[in-house]
Design an enzyme around this catalytic site. Structure first.
Site, PDB file in Angstrom:
ATOM      1  CB  ALA A  11      -7.004   3.702  -6.252  1.00 22.48           C
ATOM      2  CG  ASP A  12      -0.626   2.078  -7.974  1.00 28.39           C
ATOM      3  OD1 ASP A  12      -0.654   0.855  -7.734  1.00 28.39           O
ATOM      4  OD2 ASP A  12       0.414   2.771  -7.886  1.00 28.39           O
ATOM      5  CB  THR A  13      -1.208   4.763  -2.938  1.00 25.85           C
ATOM      6  OG1 THR A  13      -2.632   4.914  -2.896  1.00 25.85           O
ATOM      7  CG2 THR A  13      -0.566   5.821  -2.046  1.00 25.85           C
TER       8      THR A  13
ATOM      9  CE  LYS B 147      -2.691  -1.582  -9.085  1.00 27.33           C
ATOM     10  NZ  LYS B 147      -2.578  -1.089  -7.699  1.00 27.33           N
TER      11      LYS B 147
END
Length: 197
Positions: free
Chosen positions: A75-77, A59
């Site tokens: 960010a990625d969760t 991203k």
């Protein structure tokens, strides 16, 4: 007398309103929000932590291609139960399966955070929070599904909403479970000279 260098614009590579709200808590307001549309399908045998780190990096790199002069934050969760990845439920039936899987047991929430500077230097963090839900009743699950709070979020729940009443154990960052670990994000922004000490 030295004149402080101007800060580069900060770009948040996310469409998540939760991440914007979290950043605002620490006084950070991005100059631009640049959502990135990526295929978030896990690779074969990819672990939850690997997926979170890979997607955050992807991203950030995609947003940097559109804003090379900026400091790009992404960010990625990901929610994981063992090696299993619980992404964003496609429908209420999948959300129900996720909740039943997490009911009465521990799971992990991992967020990859990636910051790319205008010179291309990349800094990354991977933060893990361990949680345990109480054993959920069919009524609790039904009410949750009716609320719609499962839509568009990893694991099918939002800890800052009704699901917080289910958490009997939490070890680690609460903001990480919401979608952005604030301590680590602030460290990255300070390290890049964007956030003042």
């Amino acid at each position: 007398m030295t004149v402080p260098l101007a800060r580069p614009p900060l770009v948040l590579a996310s469409a998540s309103p939760r991440r914007l709200e979290l950043l605002a808590r620490i006084g950070v307001v991005p100059d631009r929000v640049l959502p990135v549309d990526l295929d978030e399908t896990p690779r074969k045998a990819e672990l939850p932590r690997e997926l979170a780190a890979r997607l955050a990096r992807a991203k950030a790199e995609a947003a940097r291609a559109e804003a090379p002069e900026a400091l790009v934050l992404a960010a990625d969760t990901v929610v994981g139960v063992g090696r299993r990845i619980l992404g964003k439920p496609a429908d209420a039936a999948e959300a129900r399966r996720f909740l039943e899987l997490m009911s009465g047991r521990r799971h992990r929430v991992m967020t990859g955070v990636c910051l790319i500077r205008p010179d291309g230097k990349r800094s990354e963090r991977l933060v893990t929070t361990i949680l345990a839900f109480q054993r959920l009743t069919p009524q609790q699950v039904a009410l949750h599904l009716d609320s719609g709070e499962w839509q568009g979020v990893a694991g099918g729940y939002q800890i800052q909403k009704r699901a917080e009443a289910w958490v009997r154990f939490l070890s680690g960052s609460h903001s990480n479970v919401v979608g952005l670990p604030l301590f680590e994000t602030a460290q990255l922004l300070r390290g890049a000279g964007w956030l003042r000490p």
